[in-house]
Design an enzyme around this catalytic site. Sequence first.
Site, PDB file in Angstrom:
ATOM      1  CD  GLN A 416       7.064  66.109  41.734  1.00 54.27           C
ATOM      2  OE1 GLN A 416       7.523  64.990  41.983  1.00 54.27           O
ATOM      3  NE2 GLN A 416       7.776  67.211  41.881  1.00 54.27           N
ATOM      4  CG  HIS A 418       6.072  71.493  43.098  1.00 55.97           C
ATOM      5  ND1 HIS A 418       7.124  70.722  43.532  1.00 55.97           N
ATOM      6  CD2 HIS A 418       6.271  71.607  41.754  1.00 55.97           C
ATOM      7  CE1 HIS A 418       7.891  70.377  42.524  1.00 55.97           C
ATOM      8  NE2 HIS A 418       7.398  70.896  41.442  1.00 55.97           N
ATOM      9  CG  HIS A 515      14.116  61.442  38.833  1.00 57.88           C
ATOM     10  ND1 HIS A 515      12.826  61.939  38.728  1.00 57.88           N
ATOM     11  CD2 HIS A 515      14.646  61.990  39.951  1.00 57.88           C
ATOM     12  CE1 HIS A 515      12.594  62.763  39.742  1.00 57.88           C
ATOM     13  NE2 HIS A 515      13.682  62.805  40.495  1.00 57.88           N
ATOM     14  CG  ASN A 562       9.750  62.517  42.590  1.00 52.99           C
ATOM     15  OD1 ASN A 562       8.537  62.471  42.378  1.00 52.99           O
ATOM     16  ND2 ASN A 562      10.439  63.615  42.489  1.00 52.99           N
TER      17      ASN A 562
END
Length: 591
Positions: A416, A418, A515, A562
Amino acid sequence: MWRAVGQRSFSKRILWTVNRSLAYYKDISSPKTLSADVCIIGSGPIGSAFARELSDLSKKKQKDLKIIMIDAGAQLSPRPGEHLKNAFVYQRDYNSFTGLIASHLIDLSVPTDNSPVVTLDPSAFSVDLTKHKYKGFVRNNQNPMQNPFKNVDGAAAAYNVGGMAVHWTCAIPRQNNELEQSNLISLNQWKKLYDRAEEFFKLDKTGHVFSDSIRNAVVMKEIRQRFHDRGVRELPLAVQLNADDHTQVIWSGSDTVLGDELINDPTNNFQILPQHLCVELVGGGTNNSTITSARCRDLTKSPDTTDGYVNVEAKHFIVAAGAVLTPQLLWKSNIRPMALGKHLCEQPKTFCQIVLKERFIKQLRKHKFPGLTDEMNKKISEHEYDHPHDPIPIPFTDKAPQVNIPVTKDYPWHCQIHRDAFKYGAVPENVDDRIIVDLRWFGLIEPRPENLVKFEPDKFDMHGMPQPTFEFELTPDDARNAHKMMSDMVDAAVVLGGFLPGSEPRFMNIGSSLHITGTVRMGKDEDTRGEHSVVNTYGQVREMKNLWLGGNGVIDKGTACNPTLSSVALAIRSSRRIAKEMKIHEEEEDN
């Protein structure tokens, strides 16, 4: 209350315990009783998905279905479980949201530190906690049984209505069907369940939400050019444009999953009990195979009074309290399949922050960055006209980048790129957030029964529940892949810019991904004794008629991406089986 007697003699301790227990049962022997068709413990996106699907199915049959949802935390917004990042101040400053996240996460297992404070004023109180007389005394989730080298030290719980979904990133990718998806469910059914789960979250399928982001265009172009053969795409997100102001977005929370119809149900058939801690599932029937009630403590009242407890009676009970607190409640309730707490899986994670290259900023200022639309260049011009002294030609309202490199067999990690708020990663106040990009790589490991969470019979957490203790280690193969993952992240980072001092590439604490999977994993129907799994593929606890589990803990394989969307998909599947048993749903999905 048990720890407070650690200093008493053995005989006094026994007498005190007996008297305290008698008082306890006298005070709560006749607590308030509530009745429902379904009792859901946990109000996060998984518990909310159960409520939503069951409610929708009952309405199709024009049946009334009473659902009571229980959560140990308070309700933080008028809409239950609304994403707190939707506030204007956090839309404009992700950095300030970091502290809010940290304040809502409670560490689950903290190894005790018995080292002396040698600089303490000699006149101040201090105690040697290594002495036998004091050894058993701990507070605030400190855990003397926790080996710090085997801890999942980033693991935390969110005690609030809506769970983690009041501050999560809203990333909802589908699992890779070869590497991550459970093969206990057919690909065709996974697709149908994912479609339904994405409806719950209001997945941005149009790609319009970040289509006008200048930073997203820059990062996407550079990463696609460098990793052209790895399926670089926009990160799948549970987000919508704010219809009244397109510079803002609406992040999906548990309230999104519940839906307006259920939240505003005029029949009052849906009820949330905030600040109610379920302390035990009470069994009955043949061989205690049926749960009759959930015993809950009202945390706003004294535990020594009848008003301090509520019993919730129901036909079906669903526990979706997280991958650690769900097995904790089962263990406390003496529901202990052999696989309970085992096969714990968590992702190794690497992280860094970069400052965008000067070349990109110069190209933007000259309107020469390849791939920018005319509208983007127009926004740059308008920003420079309104703010002629701003050295950065990026509008203040420009949305953050949201780029994803999916997991593959050759690269077994989820990437990811971001800019978002986590418990960590806040940038210094004198650094302009517009030129900062976060990189987070999440590794894939395979579940092993040796990795587990267990519960201490004589140590208790801040709520008086059995203290979790972790035993987790990476295998040599896991370690090698993690090293390769770090190299891959650094490769991507240098494409975009230079490292922000203080946020150079590093491995994050195990558990900081939040997670955790596998602790109440699903398994084949033949595993009736629960040796390798806690629930069947419908989330039904082994040898229990009306107890169902949901959440990341149910996932039976390692996952790099995720896991929330997959957990909601499994909750939908479980809901349909529960509804079938309640005769409000007839069609059985294919396996």
